[in-house]
Write a protein that holds these residues in place. Structure first.
Motif, PDB file in Angstrom:
ATOM      1  N   ILE A 138      42.849  29.553  41.733  1.00 59.80           N
ATOM      2  CA  ILE A 138      42.995  30.355  40.511  1.00 59.80           C
ATOM      3  C   ILE A 138      42.207  31.645  40.681  1.00 59.80           C
ATOM      4  CG2 ILE A 138      42.664  30.427  38.009  1.00 59.80           C
ATOM      5  CD1 ILE A 138      42.616  27.380  38.015  1.00 59.80           C
ATOM      6  N   PRO A 139      42.862  32.812  40.700  1.00 61.69           N
ATOM      7  CA  PRO A 139      42.127  34.071  40.815  1.00 61.69           C
ATOM      8  C   PRO A 139      41.156  34.224  39.649  1.00 61.69           C
ATOM      9  CG  PRO A 139      44.476  34.420  41.185  1.00 61.69           C
ATOM     10  CD  PRO A 139      44.318  33.022  40.668  1.00 61.69           C
ATOM     11  N   ARG A 140      39.929  34.604  39.948  1.00 59.85           N
ATOM     12  CA  ARG A 140      38.935  34.711  38.874  1.00 59.85           C
ATOM     13  C   ARG A 140      39.239  35.885  37.948  1.00 59.85           C
ATOM     14  NH1 ARG A 140      33.261  37.040  41.393  1.00 59.85           N
ATOM     15  NH2 ARG A 140      34.024  39.092  41.994  1.00 59.85           N
ATOM     16  N   ASP A 141      40.085  36.834  38.416  1.00 58.93           N
ATOM     17  CA  ASP A 141      40.468  37.971  37.572  1.00 58.93           C
ATOM     18  C   ASP A 141      41.606  37.639  36.616  1.00 58.93           C
ATOM     19  OD1 ASP A 141      38.593  39.435  38.924  1.00 58.93           O
ATOM     20  OD2 ASP A 141      40.013  40.435  40.257  1.00 58.93           O
ATOM     21  N   THR A 142      42.071  36.394  36.613  1.00 58.76           N
ATOM     22  CA  THR A 142      43.167  36.005  35.722  1.00 58.76           C
ATOM     23  C   THR A 142      42.708  36.047  34.277  1.00 58.76           C
ATOM     24  OG1 THR A 142      44.024  34.526  37.439  1.00 58.76           O
ATOM     25  CG2 THR A 142      44.848  34.207  35.196  1.00 58.76           C
ATOM     26  N   LEU A 143      43.474  36.721  33.428  1.00 61.83           N
ATOM     27  CA  LEU A 143      43.158  36.775  32.005  1.00 61.83           C
ATOM     28  C   LEU A 143      43.723  35.539  31.319  1.00 61.83           C
ATOM     29  CD1 LEU A 143      43.815  40.558  31.231  1.00 61.83           C
ATOM     30  CD2 LEU A 143      41.655  39.412  31.782  1.00 61.83           C
ATOM     31  N   VAL A 144      42.876  34.889  30.538  1.00 63.18           N
ATOM     32  CA  VAL A 144      43.251  33.634  29.894  1.00 63.18           C
ATOM     33  C   VAL A 144      42.770  33.620  28.455  1.00 63.18           C
ATOM     34  CG1 VAL A 144      43.111  32.371  32.078  1.00 63.18           C
ATOM     35  CG2 VAL A 144      41.112  32.456  30.565  1.00 63.18           C
ATOM     36  N   THR A 145      43.229  32.624  27.722  1.00 66.47           N
ATOM     37  CA  THR A 145      42.636  32.307  26.429  1.00 66.47           C
ATOM     38  C   THR A 145      41.598  31.222  26.672  1.00 66.47           C
ATOM     39  OG1 THR A 145      44.569  32.908  25.130  1.00 66.47           O
ATOM     40  CG2 THR A 145      43.052  31.328  24.142  1.00 66.47           C
ATOM     41  N   ARG A 146      40.352  31.557  26.414  1.00 73.02           N
ATOM     42  CA  ARG A 146      39.260  30.606  26.644  1.00 73.02           C
ATOM     43  C   ARG A 146      39.009  29.807  25.373  1.00 73.02           C
ATOM     44  NH1 ARG A 146      34.765  33.947  27.541  1.00 73.02           N
ATOM     45  NH2 ARG A 146      34.137  33.579  25.381  1.00 73.02           N
ATOM     46  N   PRO A 147      39.171  28.484  25.420  1.00 73.10           N
ATOM     47  CA  PRO A 147      38.970  27.678  24.214  1.00 73.10           C
ATOM     48  C   PRO A 147      37.499  27.586  23.838  1.00 73.10           C
ATOM     49  CG  PRO A 147      39.321  26.260  26.099  1.00 73.10           C
ATOM     50  CD  PRO A 147      39.526  27.659  26.594  1.00 73.10           C
ATOM     51  N   ALA A 148      37.228  27.167  22.617  1.00 74.64           N
ATOM     52  CA  ALA A 148      35.864  26.874  22.203  1.00 74.64           C
ATOM     53  C   ALA A 148      35.380  25.659  22.979  1.00 74.64           C
ATOM     54  CB  ALA A 148      35.815  26.609  20.699  1.00 74.64           C
ATOM     55  N   GLN A 193      40.389  35.423  23.539  1.00 75.94           N
ATOM     56  CA  GLN A 193      41.670  35.673  24.184  1.00 75.94           C
ATOM     57  C   GLN A 193      41.565  36.885  25.104  1.00 75.94           C
ATOM     58  OE1 GLN A 193      45.177  35.719  21.802  1.00 75.94           O
ATOM     59  NE2 GLN A 193      44.482  34.090  20.436  1.00 75.94           N
ATOM     60  N   GLY A 194      42.352  36.857  26.181  1.00 77.94           N
ATOM     61  CA  GLY A 194      42.408  37.984  27.095  1.00 77.94           C
ATOM     62  C   GLY A 194      41.117  38.213  27.856  1.00 77.94           C
ATOM     63  N   VAL A 195      40.411  37.123  28.222  1.00 78.68           N
ATOM     64  CA  VAL A 195      39.165  37.256  28.970  1.00 78.68           C
ATOM     65  C   VAL A 195      39.369  36.718  30.384  1.00 78.68           C
ATOM     66  CG1 VAL A 195      37.710  37.118  26.934  1.00 78.68           C
ATOM     67  CG2 VAL A 195      38.349  35.017  28.121  1.00 78.68           C
ATOM     68  N   MET A 196      38.517  37.138  31.300  1.00 82.40           N
ATOM     69  CA  MET A 196      38.639  36.691  32.682  1.00 82.40           C
ATOM     70  C   MET A 196      38.360  35.200  32.785  1.00 82.40           C
ATOM     71  SD  MET A 196      36.971  39.862  34.827  1.00 82.40           S
ATOM     72  CE  MET A 196      36.763  38.832  36.274  1.00 82.40           C
ATOM     73  N   PHE A 197      39.088  34.562  33.693  1.00 88.17           N
ATOM     74  CA  PHE A 197      38.970  33.118  33.852  1.00 88.17           C
ATOM     75  C   PHE A 197      37.540  32.685  34.140  1.00 88.17           C
ATOM     76  CE2 PHE A 197      38.652  29.710  37.017  1.00 88.17           C
ATOM     77  CZ  PHE A 197      39.046  28.636  36.234  1.00 88.17           C
ATOM     78  N   ASN A 198      36.836  33.431  35.007  1.00 85.21           N
ATOM     79  CA  ASN A 198      35.506  32.965  35.397  1.00 85.21           C
ATOM     80  C   ASN A 198      34.473  33.123  34.291  1.00 85.21           C
ATOM     81  OD1 ASN A 198      35.163  35.751  35.528  1.00 85.21           O
ATOM     82  ND2 ASN A 198      33.987  35.693  37.431  1.00 85.21           N
ATOM     83  N   SER A 199      34.849  33.726  33.154  1.00 88.45           N
ATOM     84  CA  SER A 199      33.916  33.818  32.027  1.00 88.45           C
ATOM     85  C   SER A 199      33.669  32.450  31.399  1.00 88.45           C
ATOM     86  CB  SER A 199      34.451  34.786  30.965  1.00 88.45           C
ATOM     87  OG  SER A 199      35.587  34.244  30.293  1.00 88.45           O
ATOM     88  N   ALA A 200      34.593  31.514  31.598  1.00 92.77           N
ATOM     89  CA  ALA A 200      34.427  30.179  31.019  1.00 92.77           C
ATOM     90  C   ALA A 200      33.173  29.515  31.559  1.00 92.77           C
ATOM     91  CB  ALA A 200      35.653  29.319  31.306  1.00 92.77           C
ATOM     92  N   TYR A 201      32.967  29.585  32.864  1.00 90.66           N
ATOM     93  CA  TYR A 201      31.772  28.996  33.455  1.00 90.66           C
ATOM     94  C   TYR A 201      30.527  29.746  32.996  1.00 90.66           C
ATOM     95  CZ  TYR A 201      28.738  26.861  36.948  1.00 90.66           C
ATOM     96  OH  TYR A 201      27.720  26.171  37.564  1.00 90.66           O
TER      97      TYR A 201
END
Length: 407
Positions: free
Chosen positions: A146-156, A169-177
């Motif tokens: 999964i590219p870390r630059d992928t924009l996703v909807t990060r759940p609570a 919404q619309g945040v980078m995937f690696n922001s979840a970690y």
């Protein structure tokens, strides 16, 4: 450190058709070698007394993801038997289908991680994310990067202190970690994919570098030179034997590969993983108990696992269950993405291809066995052969941006 490899030196597994060509099929025995090595670690721990076992077992950090998320997990699609829904509660050792989220991170505090480019104390970032899907029977596998630059909807996501992170919404995937650690990384992957994660494994910078050094380095072939001041990697094209810090730099470099995107780095990461597994086989660790212990100590010191894989015995059981898995049956792919229409420096999942890929990993889905010519990239495959940027799509009418996902 790294050094060029001479024509006949250290080139086991290296293709014979020249730079830029795919290598010959990797040795079928590397999966068994990993299993035997972990089994050997248990023997060494038993022979060495309780201290050795407690030391290696105690190196592994544990996180209880199931307790944190509870029932807030993906459910089976309509028409799928409910007994197949949700994460598997069975042991890692066995023959059932299994999904493992594998992260490479700089989350560990410590002087060595910071020296190697990790974050400041208390910071946490995920540099690498792969979903490893073991199909029913464990004789075929799919590894999705999964590219870390992928924009996703990060759940609570729930936090250890009882709080909850805010959905976004619309945040980078690696922001979840970064905001919620392993628990939020798992929940975000499950929300993105709809695929339940059965287990979680995380390796930090220092752990990866120390493991490569303990194994005696890894051999890779590069089709193009890499000159990247940010990762401190400067290497010519050709075959090279890389040691810890340079192997880590190769896994992290992006500005010296292709167009500088995260997608270029993913190809190198997949290459390094296979090189590492092949080196485990070549090292013949069972014949050298001292080196076996050094490798085990390095591997476990940088490892964080969920409560189903947080012991030597459980990890060895998982490895033994893969005895029938060959490199030809391992499919390494990158999540299909296209440039985001509102930020050309970021990407979003390309549909319907991304959805079809995730659907192939759901419980009950038929196993996908790669074609012989398309299975995986060996340690000697060229970076340019595995690195492609999705084409730009003017106006992006078919691009699906981040969609609202279950909170």
């Amino acid at each position: 450190m790294f050094r060029p490899v001479s024509e006949n030196e250290g080139t086991e597994g290296i293709g014979e058709r020249g730079r830029g060509a795919a290598a010959r099929t990797p040795n079928r025995r590397w999966v068994r070698a990993v299993g035997y090595t972990l089994g050997g670690v248990l023997v060494i721990a038993a022979v060495g007394g309780g201290w050795v076992y407690r030391h290696l077992d105690g190196n592994i950090r544990s996180v209880d993801i199931d307790a944190a998320l509870g029932d807030d997990r993906p459910h089976a699609p309509v028409g799928m038997p409910m007994e197949s829904a949700g994460p598997s509660q069975g042991p890692a050792e066995g023959g059932g289908a299994l999904n493992i989220l594998l992260l490479g991170s700089d989350s560990r505090d410590g002087e060595e991680n910071r020296r190697l480019g990790g974050g400041s104390p208390g910071s946490a970032r995920a540099d690498t994310a792969m979903v490893v899907h073991l199909a029913e029977g464990r004789t075929s596998a799919t590894v999705v990067s999964i590219p870390r630059d992928t924009l996703v909807t990060r759940p609570a996501c729930p936090l250890p202190d009882g709080g909850t992170t805010a959905a976004a919404q619309g945040v980078m995937f690696n922001s979840a970690y970064a905001v919620g650690g392993p628990v939020c990384a798992v929940k975000t992957v499950e929300a993105l994919s709809g695929v339940p994660m059965d287990h979680y494994l995380e390796v930090d910078f220092a752990g990866f570098a120390n493991l490569v050094d303990a194994l005696g380095g890894v051999t890779v072939e590069l089709a193009e030179p890499i000159d990247d001041d940010l990762s401190h990697l400067h290497v010519d094209a050709g075959v090279h034997h890389l040691y810890g810090e340079d192997a880590l730099a190769l896994a992290r470099t992006r500005h010296g590969v292709g167009d500088g995107s995260d997608l270029g780095r993913i190809g190198l990461q997949q290459q390094l993983v296979r090189a590492l597994l092949e080196q485990v086989e070549r090292a013949d660790l069972l014949a050298d108990p001292v080196r076996l212990y050094q490798v085990a100590d390095a591997a476990t010191s940088g490892l964080t696992a969920d409560t189903g894989l947080d012991s030597l015995e459980e990890l060895a059981g998982l490895a033994r269950s893969l005895s029938g898995l060959t490199p030809e049956a391992v499919r390494t792919v990158t999540l299909p993405v296209v440039p985001a229409p509102f930020d050309r420096n970021r990407v979003v999942p390309e549909e319907p291809e991304a959805g079809e890929l995730w659907a192939s990993l759901l419980p009950g889905a038929p196993a996908v066995v790669p074609e012989p010519s398309g299975s995986g990239v060996s340690a000697s495959a060229s970076a340019s052969a595995t690195v492609t940027r999705p084409p730009s799509v003017p106006g992006a009418p078919s691009v699906s941006g981040p969609q609202p996902l279950p909170q």
